[in-house]
Design an enzyme around this catalytic site. Structure first.
Site, mmCIF file in Angstrom:
data_model
loop_
_atom_site.group_PDB
_atom_site.id
_atom_site.type_symbol
_atom_site.label_atom_id
_atom_site.label_comp_id
_atom_site.label_asym_id
_atom_site.label_seq_id
_atom_site.Cartn_x
_atom_site.Cartn_y
_atom_site.Cartn_z
ATOM 1 N NE ARG A 1 1.627 -37.122 -4.543
ATOM 2 C CZ ARG A 1 0.737 -36.254 -4.088
ATOM 3 N NH1 ARG A 1 0.889 -34.962 -4.336
ATOM 4 N NH2 ARG A 1 -0.302 -36.642 -3.401
ATOM 5 N N GLY B 1 2.070 -32.332 -1.913
ATOM 6 C CA GLY B 1 2.374 -31.767 -3.229
ATOM 7 C C GLY B 1 3.591 -30.867 -3.330
ATOM 8 C CD GLU C 1 -0.027 -25.338 -0.540
ATOM 9 O OE1 GLU C 1 0.580 -26.298 -1.058
ATOM 10 O OE2 GLU C 1 -1.202 -25.437 -0.150
ATOM 11 C CG ASP C 2 0.925 -28.243 -4.175
ATOM 12 O OD1 ASP C 2 0.273 -27.420 -3.507
ATOM 13 O OD2 ASP C 2 0.634 -29.450 -4.213
ATOM 14 C CE LYS D 1 -6.253 -25.184 -10.530
ATOM 15 N NZ LYS D 1 -7.056 -26.375 -10.148
ATOM 16 C CG ASP E 1 -8.312 -24.713 -6.133
ATOM 17 O OD1 ASP E 1 -9.428 -24.242 -5.880
ATOM 18 O OD2 ASP E 1 -8.111 -25.504 -7.063
ATOM 19 C CB VAL F 1 -2.520 -28.478 -13.263
ATOM 20 C CG1 VAL F 1 -3.025 -27.481 -14.282
ATOM 21 C CG2 VAL F 1 -2.456 -27.841 -11.882
HETATM 22 P P1 XMP Z 1 -6.833 -24.532 -1.563
HETATM 23 O O1 XMP Z 1 -8.260 -24.549 -2.059
HETATM 24 O O2 XMP Z 1 -6.739 -24.837 -0.111
HETATM 25 O O3 XMP Z 1 -6.203 -25.744 -2.336
HETATM 26 O O4 XMP Z 1 -6.131 -23.272 -1.983
HETATM 27 C C1 XMP Z 1 -4.891 -26.072 -2.256
HETATM 28 C C2 XMP Z 1 -4.730 -27.562 -2.347
HETATM 29 O O5 XMP Z 1 -5.690 -28.149 -3.240
HETATM 30 C C3 XMP Z 1 -5.104 -29.118 -4.065
HETATM 31 N N1 XMP Z 1 -5.306 -28.712 -5.488
HETATM 32 C C4 XMP Z 1 -4.899 -29.384 -6.573
HETATM 33 N N2 XMP Z 1 -4.206 -30.541 -6.690
HETATM 34 N N3 XMP Z 1 -4.293 -30.322 -9.054
HETATM 35 C C5 XMP Z 1 -3.909 -31.004 -7.945
HETATM 36 O O6 XMP Z 1 -3.287 -32.042 -8.081
HETATM 37 C C6 XMP Z 1 -4.983 -29.167 -9.020
HETATM 38 O O7 XMP Z 1 -5.308 -28.588 -10.060
HETATM 39 C C7 XMP Z 1 -5.308 -28.668 -7.693
HETATM 40 N N4 XMP Z 1 -5.982 -27.563 -7.280
HETATM 41 C C8 XMP Z 1 -5.942 -27.624 -5.920
HETATM 42 C C9 XMP Z 1 -3.646 -29.154 -3.682
HETATM 43 O O8 XMP Z 1 -3.467 -30.243 -2.812
HETATM 44 C C10 XMP Z 1 -3.388 -27.879 -2.938
HETATM 45 O O9 XMP Z 1 -2.412 -27.986 -1.932
HETATM 46 MG MG MG Z 2 -3.791 -33.965 -4.471
#
Ligand code: XMP
Ligand code: MG
Length: 184
Positions: free
Chosen positions: A175, A55, A109-110, A141, A113, A163
């Site tokens: 993407r 991502g 990071e993208d 988030k 979460d 998202v």
């Molecule tokens: P964590 O829980 O490790 O998550 O902080 C990070 C990874 O979870 C994916 N992620 C998402 N991917 N839309 C996405 O397309 C979202 O809303 C989303 N929320 C979490 C993502 O791969 C990220 O690196």
């Molecule tokens: Mg993904």
């Protein structure tokens, strides 16, 4: 039927409808601001941007071009260990070939979460004795946080909703969208 159907204010990917959260212009303005902040902090440090695949490659690509100075880039791919999402660790699937000792690292990071990915990855990087580590995520988030992660730079804090766009996907699609779209 095509899986991808886009209008100015929404995009449909397979069965899901997403509405615009940040336009391409808003995204690019924020990236420029972040680039200027990172430049001010790292101008003469030859930082190594570490982009977490898949991502973050879009954001990392724009961010490093918004950085005004010498810099390098590397890529890692991480995956979860078998186990529950909330308690599992993360494993490096594709690592960095570079020696990190004494380097100034900027982890890109993208989206943050639960914080799990960054939490475990930073721990892993620390063991290689870099000079410094900072973290930057385009989206975060805050309501989803489960793991302690200090993120140094955040593009936007958003609601706890799925998202896509700007590197983020739904089932592999989305993407390439230049803005960020939120599940309706
Ligand atoms: P964590 O829980 O490790 O998550 O902080 C990070 C990874 O979870 C994916 N992620 C998402 N991917 N839309 C996405 O397309 C979202 O809303 C989303 N929320 C979490 C993502 O791969 C990220 O690196
Ligand atoms: Mg993904």
């Amino acid at each position: 039927m095509e899986a991808y159907n886009k209008t100015p204010d929404h995009v449909q990917l397979y069965d899901l409808m997403f509405v615009t959260l940040f336009s391409e212009k808003q995204v690019q303005e924020r990236v420029r601001e972040l680039g200027a902040e990172i430049t001010a902090q790292y101008k003469d440090k030859r930082p190594l941007f570490i982009s977490i695949l898949s991502g973050a490659f879009v954001f990392a690509s724009d961010l490093m071009r918004a950085f005004d100075g010498d810099c390098e880039v590397g890529f890692v791919k991480l995956s979860s260990y078998a186990g529950t999402r909330s308690s599992g660790s993360v494993q490096t699937v594709m690592g960095l070939e570079k020696d990190l000792h004494g380097r100034h690292l900027i982890v890109v990071e993208d989206i943050v979460d639960t914080g799990r990915t960054l939490h475990f990855f930073i721990d892993h990087l620390r063991q290689q004795n870099p000079a410094s580590i900072c973290t930057i995520t385009f989206l975060r988030k805050p309501d989803a946080a489960e793991f302690p992660v200090a993120v140094d730079y955040v593009g936007f804090d958003i609601e706890n909703r799925f998202v896509v766009g700007y590197g983020l996907d739904y089932e592999g699609l989305g993407r390439n969208l230049p803005g960020i779209y939120q599940l309706r």
